[in-house]
Design an enzyme around this catalytic site. Structure first.
Site, PDB file in Angstrom:
ATOM      1  N   SER A 198      25.699 -36.055  46.835  1.00 21.99           N
ATOM      2  CA  SER A 198      24.843 -36.281  48.193  1.00 21.99           C
ATOM      3  C   SER A 198      25.003 -35.006  49.167  1.00 21.99           C
ATOM      4  O   SER A 198      24.256 -34.936  50.160  1.00 21.99           O
ATOM      5  CB  SER A 198      25.207 -37.529  48.930  1.00 21.99           C
ATOM      6  OG  SER A 198      26.809 -37.226  49.132  1.00 21.99           O
ATOM      7  N   SER A 226      38.214 -28.040  41.688  1.00 22.94           N
ATOM      8  CA  SER A 226      39.561 -27.864  42.389  1.00 22.94           C
ATOM      9  C   SER A 226      39.430 -26.928  43.740  1.00 22.94           C
ATOM     10  O   SER A 226      38.210 -27.232  44.216  1.00 22.94           O
ATOM     11  CB  SER A 226      40.628 -27.248  41.673  1.00 22.94           C
ATOM     12  OG  SER A 226      41.850 -27.035  42.221  1.00 22.94           O
ATOM     13  N   TYR A 262      45.836 -31.836  51.629  1.00 22.49           N
ATOM     14  CA  TYR A 262      44.455 -31.395  50.740  1.00 22.49           C
ATOM     15  C   TYR A 262      45.200 -30.502  49.892  1.00 22.49           C
ATOM     16  O   TYR A 262      44.885 -30.644  48.634  1.00 22.49           O
ATOM     17  CB  TYR A 262      43.867 -30.500  51.525  1.00 22.49           C
ATOM     18  CG  TYR A 262      42.669 -29.819  50.998  1.00 22.49           C
ATOM     19  CD1 TYR A 262      41.609 -30.586  50.416  1.00 22.49           C
ATOM     20  CD2 TYR A 262      42.714 -28.610  50.673  1.00 22.49           C
ATOM     21  CE1 TYR A 262      40.541 -29.983  49.472  1.00 22.49           C
ATOM     22  CE2 TYR A 262      41.570 -27.921  49.944  1.00 22.49           C
ATOM     23  CZ  TYR A 262      40.647 -28.743  49.479  1.00 22.49           C
ATOM     24  OH  TYR A 262      39.655 -27.992  48.727  1.00 22.49           O
ATOM     25  N   ALA A 264      48.205 -30.595  48.528  1.00 28.74           N
ATOM     26  CA  ALA A 264      48.804 -31.571  47.602  1.00 28.74           C
ATOM     27  C   ALA A 264      48.090 -32.227  46.674  1.00 28.74           C
ATOM     28  O   ALA A 264      48.027 -32.191  45.253  1.00 28.74           O
ATOM     29  CB  ALA A 264      49.572 -32.416  48.318  1.00 28.74           C
ATOM     30  N   SER A 265      46.587 -32.483  47.186  1.00 25.52           N
ATOM     31  CA  SER A 265      45.789 -33.228  46.291  1.00 25.52           C
ATOM     32  C   SER A 265      45.224 -32.134  45.277  1.00 25.52           C
ATOM     33  O   SER A 265      45.018 -32.343  44.049  1.00 25.52           O
ATOM     34  CB  SER A 265      44.573 -33.822  46.913  1.00 25.52           C
ATOM     35  OG  SER A 265      43.807 -32.755  47.362  1.00 25.52           O
ATOM     36  N   LYS A 266      44.909 -31.105  45.547  1.00 25.55           N
ATOM     37  CA  LYS A 266      44.446 -29.832  44.611  1.00 25.55           C
ATOM     38  C   LYS A 266      45.433 -29.451  43.645  1.00 25.55           C
ATOM     39  O   LYS A 266      45.084 -29.171  42.670  1.00 25.55           O
ATOM     40  CB  LYS A 266      43.698 -28.888  45.187  1.00 25.55           C
ATOM     41  CG  LYS A 266      42.324 -29.219  46.286  1.00 25.55           C
ATOM     42  CD  LYS A 266      41.417 -29.662  45.339  1.00 25.55           C
ATOM     43  CE  LYS A 266      40.082 -30.306  46.104  1.00 25.55           C
ATOM     44  NZ  LYS A 266      39.251 -30.806  45.057  1.00 25.55           N
ATOM     45  N   GLY A 295      26.194 -30.469  49.675  1.00 27.00           N
ATOM     46  CA  GLY A 295      26.858 -29.410  49.356  1.00 27.00           C
ATOM     47  C   GLY A 295      26.770 -28.927  48.063  1.00 27.00           C
ATOM     48  O   GLY A 295      25.644 -28.895  47.312  1.00 27.00           O
ATOM     49  N   ASP A 321      31.645 -45.335  44.388  1.00 26.36           N
ATOM     50  CA  ASP A 321      32.758 -44.908  45.302  1.00 26.36           C
ATOM     51  C   ASP A 321      34.029 -44.610  44.485  1.00 26.36           C
ATOM     52  O   ASP A 321      34.375 -45.474  43.531  1.00 26.36           O
ATOM     53  CB  ASP A 321      33.120 -46.037  46.183  1.00 26.36           C
ATOM     54  CG  ASP A 321      34.215 -45.811  47.173  1.00 26.36           C
ATOM     55  OD1 ASP A 321      34.981 -44.562  46.804  1.00 26.36           O
ATOM     56  OD2 ASP A 321      34.379 -46.537  48.279  1.00 26.36           O
ATOM     57  N   GLY A 323      29.937 -36.934  44.197  1.00 27.47           N
ATOM     58  CA  GLY A 323      29.841 -36.218  45.203  1.00 27.47           C
ATOM     59  C   GLY A 323      28.563 -35.397  45.326  1.00 27.47           C
ATOM     60  O   GLY A 323      28.559 -34.270  45.931  1.00 27.47           O
TER      61      GLY A 323
END
Length: 270
Positions: free
Chosen positions: A11, A131, A145, A147-149, A13, A53, A9
């Site tokens: 690319s 996280s 979101y 749930a993923s973290k 921020g 990816d 990630g």
């Protein structure tokens, strides 16, 4: 000791800031992302760019193999790739929910699997999972979101103890509000998914609140400093947190009951 570092990630921020600042420290930095054109600026500085990816097995395997072949080692993996699929749980298509977990959880997990053998061979490695404070507390309209973290937090705790005997550390970074394109994408998705149905009032209030507070969020370098601590410390902490409202919200989560947290969050959405 200078290290070979892979950042996903990269690319935009935080990921781009990590790459830029870690390069300044003399590390060999590989920035991975799908949008290669967005990384021309850090490529010009000396960051090595990889097309990756985190939902594609072949690109992940090829990326890790290429780094190890070129450098002979891989010291630090920063699992930073991620996004927020916002919308009421009822409204978000289950395919979108699965993709949210595929990027934020399974991508990080698979890359960890791929780098561990080399780190074990070296008897040294750092896996740093980006996280969120949203991995410790959950607000309405961000269920998938969160749930993923939450999953990434639990995965990191289990992995930390599994790989510690091999000289590998697993560190979780929990950002609060940080300046990036993340919030705009998440809020646009929220309004698109839940802005015209049963959750319209709540969704539009949430999006407006996010936009209003956008000027208060922290710069990415706040989190970059935590990443540096995680890399440079001989015995890193298991978790670091920082960014807008990170400290206060994590403290409130510790001392307040679930019902009290519910009231606090919902009071902001009336």
């Amino acid at each position: 000791m200078k290290k070979v570092i892979l950042i996903t990630g990269a690319s935009a921020g935080m990921g781009k800031d990590f790459a830029r600042e870690l390069l300044k420290d003399g590390h060999t930095v590989y920035g991975a992302a799908r949008r290669l054109d967005k990384m021309d600026d850090i490529k010009a500085l000396g960051v090595k760019i990889i097309s990756m990816d985190v939902t594609d097995e072949t690109s992940m395997v090829n990326g890790v193999d290429a780094i190890i072949k070129l450098e002979g080692r891989l010291d630090v993996l920063i699992n930073n790739a991620g996004f927020g699929s916002y919308g009421a749980i009822e409204d978000v298509p289950i395919e979108d929910a699965k993709y949210q977990l595929d990027v934020n959880v399974f991508g990080a997990a698979r890359l960890s699997q791929l780098v561990i053998p080399q780190m074990r061979k070296q008897h040294f490695g750092r896996i740093i999972n980006i996280s969120s404070i949203g991995g410790k507390l959950a607000m309405p309209l961000g269920g998938w979101y969160h749930a993923s973290k939450f999953a990434l937090e639990g995965l990191s705790d289990a992995l930390r103890n599994e790989v510690k005997p091999f000289g590998i550390d697993v560190v979780v970074i929990e950002p609060g509000g940080v300046k990036s394109e993340w919030a705009d994408i998440a809020m646009d998705n929220l309004v698109k998914i839940s802005g015209n149905g049963e959750y319209e009032k709540m969704a539009k209030k949430f999006a407006a609140m996010s936009k209003e507070r956008g000027h208060s969020v922290a710069e990415p370098d706040v989190i970059t400093k935590l990443v540096k601590k995680a890399i440079e410390s001989q015995n890193p902490k298991t978790r670091y947190s920082g960014g807008f409202m990170a400290g206060p919200l994590l403290f409130l989560r510790k001392i307040l009951s679930d019902r009290m947290m519910d009231k606090l969050f919902m009071s902001q959405l009336k």
